[in-house]
Design an enzyme around this catalytic site. Structure first.
Site, PDB file in Angstrom:
ATOM      1  N   ARG A  27       0.818  -1.207   0.000  1.00  0.00           N
ATOM      2  CA  ARG A  27       0.000   0.000   0.000  1.00  0.00           C
ATOM      3  C   ARG A  27       0.855   1.262   0.000  1.00  0.00           C
ATOM      4  NH1 ARG A  27      -5.408  -0.834   1.433  1.00  0.00           N
ATOM      5  NH2 ARG A  27      -5.587   1.334   2.007  1.00  0.00           N
ATOM      6  N   TRP A  78       2.883   6.165   2.548  1.00  0.00           N
ATOM      7  CA  TRP A  78       3.038   6.702   1.199  1.00  0.00           C
ATOM      8  C   TRP A  78       2.865   8.206   1.373  1.00  0.00           C
ATOM      9  CZ3 TRP A  78       0.192   9.516  -2.414  1.00  0.00           C
ATOM     10  CH2 TRP A  78       0.633   9.435  -3.741  1.00  0.00           C
ATOM     11  N   ASN A 104      -3.988   7.265   7.678  1.00  0.00           N
ATOM     12  CA  ASN A 104      -4.016   7.137   6.224  1.00  0.00           C
ATOM     13  C   ASN A 104      -4.993   8.178   5.718  1.00  0.00           C
ATOM     14  OD1 ASN A 104      -4.011   6.237   3.556  1.00  0.00           O
ATOM     15  ND2 ASN A 104      -5.648   4.771   3.946  1.00  0.00           N
ATOM     16  N   GLY A 105      -4.622   8.915   4.679  1.00  0.00           N
ATOM     17  CA  GLY A 105      -5.549   9.918   4.131  1.00  0.00           C
ATOM     18  C   GLY A 105      -4.951  11.302   4.206  1.00  0.00           C
ATOM     19  N   GLU A 489      -2.413  -0.009 -22.100  1.00  0.00           N
ATOM     20  CA  GLU A 489      -2.119  -0.786 -20.891  1.00  0.00           C
ATOM     21  C   GLU A 489      -0.681  -1.334 -20.925  1.00  0.00           C
ATOM     22  OE1 GLU A 489      -3.225  -1.060 -18.081  1.00  0.00           O
ATOM     23  OE2 GLU A 489      -2.557  -2.969 -17.279  1.00  0.00           O
ATOM     24  N   LYS A 493       2.169  -0.395 -18.102  1.00  0.00           N
ATOM     25  CA  LYS A 493       2.896  -1.405 -17.332  1.00  0.00           C
ATOM     26  C   LYS A 493       4.396  -1.144 -17.424  1.00  0.00           C
ATOM     27  CE  LYS A 493      -0.065  -3.731 -15.326  1.00  0.00           C
ATOM     28  NZ  LYS A 493      -0.755  -2.499 -15.229  1.00  0.00           N
ATOM     29  N   GLU A 496       5.426   2.071 -15.418  1.00  0.00           N
ATOM     30  CA  GLU A 496       5.399   1.999 -13.955  1.00  0.00           C
ATOM     31  C   GLU A 496       6.413   1.001 -13.402  1.00  0.00           C
ATOM     32  OE1 GLU A 496       1.753   0.561 -12.125  1.00  0.00           O
ATOM     33  OE2 GLU A 496       1.265  -0.556 -13.919  1.00  0.00           O
ATOM     34  N   LYS A 615      -0.406   0.862  -3.950  1.00  0.00           N
ATOM     35  CA  LYS A 615      -1.445   0.011  -4.531  1.00  0.00           C
ATOM     36  C   LYS A 615      -2.817   0.670  -4.498  1.00  0.00           C
ATOM     37  CE  LYS A 615      -2.946  -3.834  -6.231  1.00  0.00           C
ATOM     38  NZ  LYS A 615      -2.670  -3.977  -7.668  1.00  0.00           N
TER      39      LYS A 615
HETATM   40  C1  F6R Z   1      -1.498   0.135 -12.667  1.00  0.00           C
HETATM   41  C2  F6R Z   1      -2.415   0.205 -11.545  1.00  0.00           C
HETATM   42  C3  F6R Z   1      -3.166   1.467 -11.319  1.00  0.00           C
HETATM   43  C4  F6R Z   1      -4.583   1.163 -10.825  1.00  0.00           C
HETATM   44  C5  F6R Z   1      -5.310   2.469 -10.487  1.00  0.00           C
HETATM   45  C6  F6R Z   1      -6.739   2.226 -10.061  1.00  0.00           C
HETATM   46  O1  F6R Z   1      -0.918  -1.126 -12.776  1.00  0.00           O
HETATM   47  O2  F6R Z   1      -2.546  -0.731 -10.787  1.00  0.00           O
HETATM   48  O3  F6R Z   1      -3.181   2.243 -12.470  1.00  0.00           O
HETATM   49  O4  F6R Z   1      -5.260   0.463 -11.820  1.00  0.00           O
HETATM   50  O5  F6R Z   1      -4.624   3.125  -9.453  1.00  0.00           O
HETATM   51  O6  F6R Z   1      -6.802   1.425  -8.931  1.00  0.00           O
HETATM   52  P1  F6R Z   1      -8.139   0.701  -8.522  1.00  0.00           P
HETATM   53  O7  F6R Z   1      -8.477  -0.293  -9.565  1.00  0.00           O
HETATM   54  O8  F6R Z   1      -7.834   0.057  -7.198  1.00  0.00           O
HETATM   55  O9  F6R Z   1      -9.188   1.765  -8.406  1.00  0.00           O
END
Ligand code: F6R
Length: 620
Positions: A27, A78, A104-105, A489, A493, A496, A615
């Site tokens: 996270r 983070w 968090n936040g 996509e 990938k 990142e 994440k």
């Molecule tokens: C890229 C990735 C991010 C998430 C984005 C949305 O590999 O994982 O771009 O897709 O932050 O996250 P969610 O799906 O959790 O809303």
């Protein structure tokens, strides 16, 4: 974003908290810290950097008593306010280091609160918004003991604006951890003679699979034997009990070097699980929670898909199928942009919010904006009990299991399948497709786990190719139709994970500018549609491949088995099984995931925890 863990019980808290943090490290991982209450003392340690650095400091520091305390909290950060330094790491302390807080936040009114506290003579030691919560708690804790800490937390929460999950412990309230949440996740793990708090269940899955999801604006007090939930005014409240249907091994690497590799390999199973039980005997598609009537769905005259990052790409790819099957106009929008452009929404608009985590703040805010405008909201989500499904009118869960690697893989594929199911359901209730037509598509979908497995079995040449691309300056991705979001996509990938310049383009747009980027040896990944689907489309991209090759590009062509037309123009050919055009992203994305993962590993990067990312993105 940040990972949060709390424990109270009969066992030493430190090990349990650190283990929970390890599971939540995905996270956020720019600093970490713990606070343990032992013999009426608050013992803490915190460090910038990954969890291992904190663990080393704990081992070297050998703080007397810290290993024995039976209640404690821990945090992986983070950074938002203040850089990732030891001082800014959580916990933050007050009351002569007798109160510790993790968060968090973002506390949006922190500047005002800080100024007030400073005017009262409080000295701050960090640049964080969180520290003001610690000082406020210290000020509001008028009586000692667990209830005193919980009362103080309620009073403080009433002063805060923004998004927060907070956990606090105090040397003056031994045997208790207090938590609070607004717009940010917090779950309770219900144990026997012990209880847990965490930002997500993976932190305590090893100890219990019974959980309680806290509602919005609630405070929880956990002790070894009790869980007491109230609202911010102290009125008794309840959370939502749920059972976690996966176990600790699902959150382990299981012999793979990286979670990402494991999650790529799990895709066939994740697809099969997401499809399981979706087709009733009478041919109806089954969603999970539907608080919308068939009439509501029949009234839909416009669909907006809102999502971020990879989830946004899944929406882009699914749009083609949804529009084709339902004949309802479908727009796909970045959640972070959606509400700022004042979209036209009303009761007959269906907003589909796609989110793996269910906590992405941009998506949540887009969803809330849609609800304010009376639109219906359907969530596609992988995390049971998270905020986005809870606030939606209908939910379809992707049963991908825990996705730990920061880069999303199996969530993407399952989101696609979920979108297809939503499209089929809409087509069905609106009478556009007969049950047998729906069943035929579901049957095609049911073949997809096997096709993805076939792709995975043939990835060694892709890995070899990836190693040869590790020094490339830049990699371009092109595609048309459903191949365009796949190209985006693939580029995401690579950016990142490998920190390389990578861009995805609609192949037809190349000639309008991007083709100028191509120089000798520039790798271009070309996602080719099935020649069986739209002949014109296929021919057009073959021309595009020739165009880039004529300008020196090294072409990496992803094409269906039997597609011989591409062979003369492919420097590297990656075959995928024959698949219906609209479902093709389920197979064409997989080699691009493998490519990015292998390039990143070859370049020596931490594939699971890329720099600057987290994440679950719970800030806007
Ligand atoms: C890229 C990735 C991010 C998430 C984005 C949305 O590999 O994982 O771009 O897709 O932050 O996250 P969610 O799906 O959790 O809303």
């Amino acid at each position: 974003m940040c990972g949060i863990v709390g424990y109270v019980g009969g066992r030493p808290a430190l090990g349990i908290v650190l283990e929970g943090l390890r599971r939540l490290e995905y996270r956020g991982y720019d600093s970490a810290g713990v606070a343990v209450v032992a013999a009426d003392e608050l013992l803490t340690e915190k460090r910038a950097g990954k969890l291992a650095i904190l663990e080393k400091a704990l081992a070297e520091g050998d703080i007397a008593g810290i290993a024995e305390g039976t209640s404690g909290i821990g945090h992986t950060r983070w950074a938002t306010h203040g850089g990732p330094t030891d001082r800014n790491a959580h916990p933050h302390l007050a009351r002569d280091s007798r109160v510790a807080v993790i968060h968090n936040g973002i506390i949006e009114n922190f500047a005002k609160l800080r100024a007030q506290l400073e005017a009262d003579g409080v000295e701050f030691t960090s640049e964080t918004d969180t520290e003001c919560v610690a000082h406020l708690l210290a000020r509001e804790m008028v009586t000692d003991g667990a209830q005193g800490l919980a009362d103080a937390m309620r009073r403080v929460c009433r002063l805060l604006e923004g998004a927060f999950t907070l956990l606090a412990v105090s040397a003056d309230a031994p045997g208790a951890v207090v938590g609070a949440r607004r717009n940010s996740p917090l779950v309770v793990g219900r144990g026997v003679g012990e209880n847990f708090l965490a930002s997500d269940v993976s932190a305590f899955i090893e100890h219990t699979r019974e959980a309680v999801e806290l509602g919005q604006d609630q405070v929880v007090l956990i002790t070894a034997d009790g869980i007491e939930i109230t609202d911010f005014d102290g009125e008794p409240a309840t959370g939502r009990d749920f059972h976690i249907d996966w176990d600790a091994s699902a959150a382990e690497k299981g012999g793979y070097d990286y979670f990402m590799l494991k999650e790529i390999a799990e895709q066939p199973q994740a697809l099969a699980d997401t499809l399981l039980g979706r087709l009733k005997e009478n041919g109806d598609i089954v969603l999970d929670e539907v608080r919308l009537s068939d009439q509501d769905l029949r009234d839909v005259d416009k669909i907006f898909i809102v999502a971020c990052g990879t989830s946004y790409h899944s929406g882009m790819a699914a749009k083609y199928a949804i529009e084709h099957w339902t004949r309802i106009p479908c727009e796909v929008e970045l959640a972070s942009e959606f509400r700022y452009r004042d979209p036209v929404l009303d009761r007959s608009t269906l907003v589909v919010a796609i989110s793996q985590s269910g906590e992405t703040m941009d998506t949540l805010m887009a969803l809330r904006h849609a609800k304010d405008q009376k639109a219906r909201v359907l969530a596609i989500c992988n995390t049971n009990g998270s905020t986005i499904p809870r606030e939606s009118d209908a939910v379809l869960y992707t049963h991908a299991g825990p996705e730990i690697a920061v880069a999303s893989t199996k969530a993407f594929l399952t989101q696609l399948v979920a979108c297809y199911l939503v499209g089929l359901h809409l087509a069905q209730v609106r009478g556009i497709k007969y049950a047998d037509e729906v069943a035929a598509v579901v049957e095609q979908l049911q073949r997809m786990p096997g096709k993805v497995r076939e792709v995975l079995e043939t990835m060694e040449p892709v890995r070899e190719l990836a190693r040869s691309l590790a020094d490339a300056k830049s990699v371009l991705f092109i595609g048309r139709h459903v191949g365009y979001p796949v190209a985006l996509e693939g580029a995401l990938k690579l950016k990142e994970l490998a920190y390389m310049h990578a861009e995805g383009f609609a192949a037809g747009e190349l000639k309008h500018g991007p083709i100028a980027l191509i120089d000798e040896g520039c790798p271009v990944v070309c996602v080719v549609p099935s020649p069986a689907g739209r002949g014109v489309l296929h021919d057009k991209i073959v021309s595009n491949i020739q165009e880039v090759r004529a300008r020196g590009a090294r072409t990496i062509v992803i094409a269906e088995e039997g597609d011989t037309a591409v062979e003369p123009y492919a420097d590297h050919l990656v075959r995928v099984p024959r698949t219906p055009t609209l479902l093709a992203p389920l197979v064409t994305t997989v080699p691009l995931q493998v490519l990015a993962c292998e390039i990143a590993a070859t370049r020596g990067h931490d594939v699971d925890q890329p720099r600057n990312l987290a994440k679950s993105v719970t800030v806007e």
